[in-house]
Motif scaffolding. Structure first.
Motif, PDB file in Angstrom:
ATOM      1  N   GLU A   4      -1.215   2.922   0.832  1.00  0.00           N
ATOM      2  CA  GLU A   4      -1.655   2.017   1.892  1.00  0.00           C
ATOM      3  C   GLU A   4      -2.818   1.147   1.446  1.00  0.00           C
ATOM      4  O   GLU A   4      -2.922  -0.025   1.822  1.00  0.00           O
ATOM      5  CB  GLU A   4      -2.057   2.826   3.130  1.00  0.00           C
ATOM      6  CG  GLU A   4      -0.883   3.483   3.838  1.00  0.00           C
ATOM      7  CD  GLU A   4       0.062   2.469   4.454  1.00  0.00           C
ATOM      8  OE1 GLU A   4      -0.418   1.403   4.894  1.00  0.00           O
ATOM      9  OE2 GLU A   4       1.278   2.731   4.482  1.00  0.00           O
ATOM     10  N   GLU A  21     -11.788  -1.202  -1.734  1.00  0.00           N
ATOM     11  CA  GLU A  21     -11.474  -2.045  -0.576  1.00  0.00           C
ATOM     12  C   GLU A  21     -12.723  -2.678   0.025  1.00  0.00           C
ATOM     13  O   GLU A  21     -12.668  -3.782   0.564  1.00  0.00           O
ATOM     14  CB  GLU A  21     -10.751  -1.218   0.487  1.00  0.00           C
ATOM     15  CG  GLU A  21      -9.310  -0.877   0.141  1.00  0.00           C
ATOM     16  CD  GLU A  21      -8.600  -0.245   1.312  1.00  0.00           C
ATOM     17  OE1 GLU A  21      -8.448  -0.934   2.344  1.00  0.00           O
ATOM     18  OE2 GLU A  21      -8.220   0.937   1.216  1.00  0.00           O
ATOM     19  N   LEU A  28      -1.507  -1.803  -0.365  1.00  0.00           N
ATOM     20  CA  LEU A  28      -0.856  -2.728   0.566  1.00  0.00           C
ATOM     21  C   LEU A  28      -1.893  -3.554   1.326  1.00  0.00           C
ATOM     22  O   LEU A  28      -1.721  -4.761   1.533  1.00  0.00           O
ATOM     23  CB  LEU A  28       0.028  -1.949   1.537  1.00  0.00           C
ATOM     24  CG  LEU A  28       1.252  -1.257   0.936  1.00  0.00           C
ATOM     25  CD1 LEU A  28       1.996  -0.455   1.994  1.00  0.00           C
ATOM     26  CD2 LEU A  28       2.189  -2.257   0.273  1.00  0.00           C
ATOM     27  N   ARG A  29      -2.978  -2.900   1.753  1.00  0.00           N
ATOM     28  CA  ARG A  29      -4.028  -3.630   2.474  1.00  0.00           C
ATOM     29  C   ARG A  29      -4.693  -4.666   1.575  1.00  0.00           C
ATOM     30  O   ARG A  29      -4.966  -5.799   2.002  1.00  0.00           O
ATOM     31  CB  ARG A  29      -5.068  -2.646   3.024  1.00  0.00           C
ATOM     32  CG  ARG A  29      -4.581  -1.840   4.221  1.00  0.00           C
ATOM     33  CD  ARG A  29      -5.721  -1.101   4.888  1.00  0.00           C
ATOM     34  NE  ARG A  29      -6.285  -0.066   4.031  1.00  0.00           N
ATOM     35  CZ  ARG A  29      -5.880   1.197   4.030  1.00  0.00           C
ATOM     36  NH1 ARG A  29      -4.888   1.596   4.829  1.00  0.00           N
ATOM     37  NH2 ARG A  29      -6.451   2.094   3.234  1.00  0.00           N
ATOM     38  N   ARG A  68       4.627  -7.380  -5.975  1.00  0.00           N
ATOM     39  CA  ARG A  68       4.615  -8.848  -6.033  1.00  0.00           C
ATOM     40  C   ARG A  68       3.596  -9.336  -7.072  1.00  0.00           C
ATOM     41  O   ARG A  68       2.760 -10.204  -6.812  1.00  0.00           O
ATOM     42  CB  ARG A  68       4.324  -9.452  -4.656  1.00  0.00           C
ATOM     43  CG  ARG A  68       5.382  -9.128  -3.623  1.00  0.00           C
ATOM     44  CD  ARG A  68       5.399 -10.125  -2.485  1.00  0.00           C
ATOM     45  NE  ARG A  68       4.188 -10.116  -1.692  1.00  0.00           N
ATOM     46  CZ  ARG A  68       4.015  -9.372  -0.605  1.00  0.00           C
ATOM     47  NH1 ARG A  68       4.986  -8.564  -0.191  1.00  0.00           N
ATOM     48  NH2 ARG A  68       2.900  -9.441   0.074  1.00  0.00           N
ATOM     49  N   ARG A  98      -3.356  -6.151  -1.023  1.00  0.00           N
ATOM     50  CA  ARG A  98      -2.407  -7.227  -1.277  1.00  0.00           C
ATOM     51  C   ARG A  98      -2.303  -8.172  -0.077  1.00  0.00           C
ATOM     52  O   ARG A  98      -2.224  -9.392  -0.233  1.00  0.00           O
ATOM     53  CB  ARG A  98      -1.041  -6.626  -1.605  1.00  0.00           C
ATOM     54  CG  ARG A  98      -0.069  -7.606  -2.245  1.00  0.00           C
ATOM     55  CD  ARG A  98       1.259  -6.958  -2.493  1.00  0.00           C
ATOM     56  NE  ARG A  98       1.866  -6.536  -1.239  1.00  0.00           N
ATOM     57  CZ  ARG A  98       2.977  -5.806  -1.156  1.00  0.00           C
ATOM     58  NH1 ARG A  98       3.568  -5.403  -2.260  1.00  0.00           N
ATOM     59  NH2 ARG A  98       3.483  -5.458   0.006  1.00  0.00           N
ATOM     60  N   GLU A  99      -2.318  -7.592   1.130  1.00  0.00           N
ATOM     61  CA  GLU A  99      -2.239  -8.421   2.338  1.00  0.00           C
ATOM     62  C   GLU A  99      -3.462  -9.312   2.497  1.00  0.00           C
ATOM     63  O   GLU A  99      -3.392 -10.374   3.123  1.00  0.00           O
ATOM     64  CB  GLU A  99      -2.056  -7.520   3.564  1.00  0.00           C
ATOM     65  CG  GLU A  99      -0.662  -6.890   3.640  1.00  0.00           C
ATOM     66  CD  GLU A  99      -0.583  -5.778   4.665  1.00  0.00           C
ATOM     67  OE1 GLU A  99      -1.599  -5.564   5.367  1.00  0.00           O
ATOM     68  OE2 GLU A  99       0.480  -5.131   4.761  1.00  0.00           O
ATOM     69  N   ARG A 100      -4.589  -8.886   1.929  1.00  0.00           N
ATOM     70  CA  ARG A 100      -5.806  -9.711   1.970  1.00  0.00           C
ATOM     71  C   ARG A 100      -5.814 -10.791   0.903  1.00  0.00           C
ATOM     72  O   ARG A 100      -6.762 -11.547   0.782  1.00  0.00           O
ATOM     73  CB  ARG A 100      -7.035  -8.809   1.770  1.00  0.00           C
ATOM     74  CG  ARG A 100      -7.498  -8.131   3.041  1.00  0.00           C
ATOM     75  CD  ARG A 100      -8.547  -7.066   2.782  1.00  0.00           C
ATOM     76  NE  ARG A 100      -9.399  -7.303   1.621  1.00  0.00           N
ATOM     77  CZ  ARG A 100     -10.145  -6.356   1.061  1.00  0.00           C
ATOM     78  NH1 ARG A 100     -10.109  -5.117   1.536  1.00  0.00           N
ATOM     79  NH2 ARG A 100     -10.915  -6.631   0.032  1.00  0.00           N
TER      80      ARG A 100
END
Length: 443
Positions: A41, A19, A44-45, A84, A47-49
């Motif tokens: 998590e 990360e 997910l972080r 995704r 991917r959100e970035r």
């Protein structure tokens, strides 16, 4: 084809480091280690970035004689949807054998094994790939694997085999340059020749990893730094085509983040070096893959599957069940592969059931390898751990004095907790009833 950029294999042990790493465009995660309803998590972080996440399967066995298991395909599709992902990847390998097609017991390798580069094996692989493509919501890419042994009587080179596979199915290719180096050392195959025969336009992305040489055999360990010969093959590939993505794999023995970042820098430099060569000699790359030569479709179907099934069952049985090595195989290399499979099995069981090395201490590996020599794996690693402990408990009555240090009571509790359909109740009344029943049964 989507441009992925530079990536790294995401593993729980280095999740935080990944990360924080600069210049990471995408990550790859072992598909079987992710639960669609409980995505870590960290992923997910990322991917959100905007970091792309690609699931990489290891258990489908597309090169096996049987058609792909519908449940495994559904699970892979669920992970692609949950993450995704723009594509999913698997291996050109078989991981299990036996069953009705070969009229023999089902066996699990616990690792990726090479398929023979024959027309029969290609026909079966092509049909399996098409089945997988139909079941997945995104494109599929398949990876060339590293091998410790060769099949006798092969009819194609690796490049020709991959060319035909891509041509007949439209599947994308995940080219592992470390595996090309492994096959160069272990099987005498020329990486440049393989690259020249590939359909470069089908490449989805590239794997880069380290390994180690022991006794003249190269082990694709994913636990050592990337060596210069692997980077040179990457440069050769990049001189022929611009790879959509390049990813560093590391599965264990993780170094400090700075060392991983230096390896990523070396990978970028190798790709840039190849790009420079390509820009000054574009004529070289224009004919890549044209010398492959088609082997044609020989007609798949059950006869081909049965022939492949019989051959793979004989090979796997010799590796994990102690049956004779089939004629034409290098017995020394097969022995090396058998030891590697047993060691891999011990290592993975220690990861999925970490309580066992704690309970058995330094003797864990010795005891497990003795078990593995006599009892091949017939299910997944979690079932293997249960079978291992069950066998220890069953043989406790015959145990000699030097083995009395095996903690049978702790092992029995561990096995009872995990072998039932649901975990055992921790309620005091239920525990008292269990203890009373044990006392009564001993009378």
């Amino acid at each position: 084809m989507e441009r992925l950029g530079t990536g790294i294999g995401w593993r729980p042990e280095i999740a935080g480091d990944v990360e924080r790493m600069p210049g990471i465009d995408w990550v790859e995660v072992v598909a079987e280690n992710v639960c669609p309803g409980h995505v870590p998590e960290s992923l997910l972080r990322l991917r959100e970035r905007g970091v792309t996440v690609v699931p990489h399967g290891v258990a489908l066995g597309l090169g096996g004689a049987e058609r792909p298991d519908a449940g495994r395909l559904e699970a892979l599709a669920e992970r692609a949807t949950a993450l995704r992902s723009p594509l999913v990847t698997e291996h050109i390998a078989f991981v299990r054998a036996g069953g009705p097609l070969s009229a023999s017991p089902r066996l699990e390798a616990g690792h990726l094994l090479p398929v023979p580069r024959t027309r029969d094996a290609l026909d079966v692989l092509c049909e399996n790939v098409r089945i997988a493509q139909d079941a997945l919501p995104v494109p599929l890419a398949v990876e060339n694997i590293a091998a410790l042994f060769s099949w006798p009587g092969e009819e194609m080179s690796e490049g020709q085999f991959l060319y035909e596979l891509a041509d007949r199915t439209g599947v994308r290719l995940l080219i592992d340059v470390a595996n090309l180096h492994t096959n160069h050392v272990n099987r005498g195959e020329d990486p440049a020749k393989a690259l020249a025969e590939l359909p470069l336009e089908a490449i989805a992305y590239v794997h880069v990893a380290g390994g180690v040489e022991r006794g003249g055999v190269w082990h694709d360990s994913h636990a050592h730094p990337v060596p210069r010969p692997v980077l040179d093959i990457l440069t050769d590939l990049a001189s022929r085509v611009s790879p959509p993505g390049v990813l560093l794999e590391r599965d264990e023995n993780f170094p400090e983040p700075g060392e991983l970042e230096r390896e990523l820098t070396a990978i970028r430099e190798a790709v840039e070096k190849g790009a420079t060569a390509r820009s000054t000699a574009q004529a070289k790359s224009s004919g890549a893959g044209s010398g492959s030569g088609s082997v044609g479709e020989s007609g798949s179907g059950e006869p081909a599957r049965q022939r492949v099934a019989l051959a793979q069952a004989a090979v796997l049985s010799s590796l994990v069940a102690g049956t004779p090595v089939p004629e034409g195989f290098d017995r020394v290399r097969m022995a090396v592969q058998a030891r590697a499979l047993a060691a891999k099995r011990a290592d993975v069981v220690a990861k999925v059931a970490p309580e066992l090395p704690v309970m058995l201490g330094e003797r864990y590996r010795e005891v497990f390898l003795a078990h593995a020599q006599k009892r091949p794996m017939t299910g997944g690693y979690r079932q293997d751990a249960l079978d291992f402990v069950e066998q220890l408990l069953l043989s406790s009555g015959r145990r000699e004095r030097q083995d009395e240090q095996v903690p049978l009571r702790e092992l029995r509790e561990w096995w009872l907790e995990r072998s039932g359909p649901v975990p055992r109740s921790r309620r005091p009344a239920v525990r008292l009833a269990r203890a009373t029943r044990r006392v009564l049964l001993r009378r």
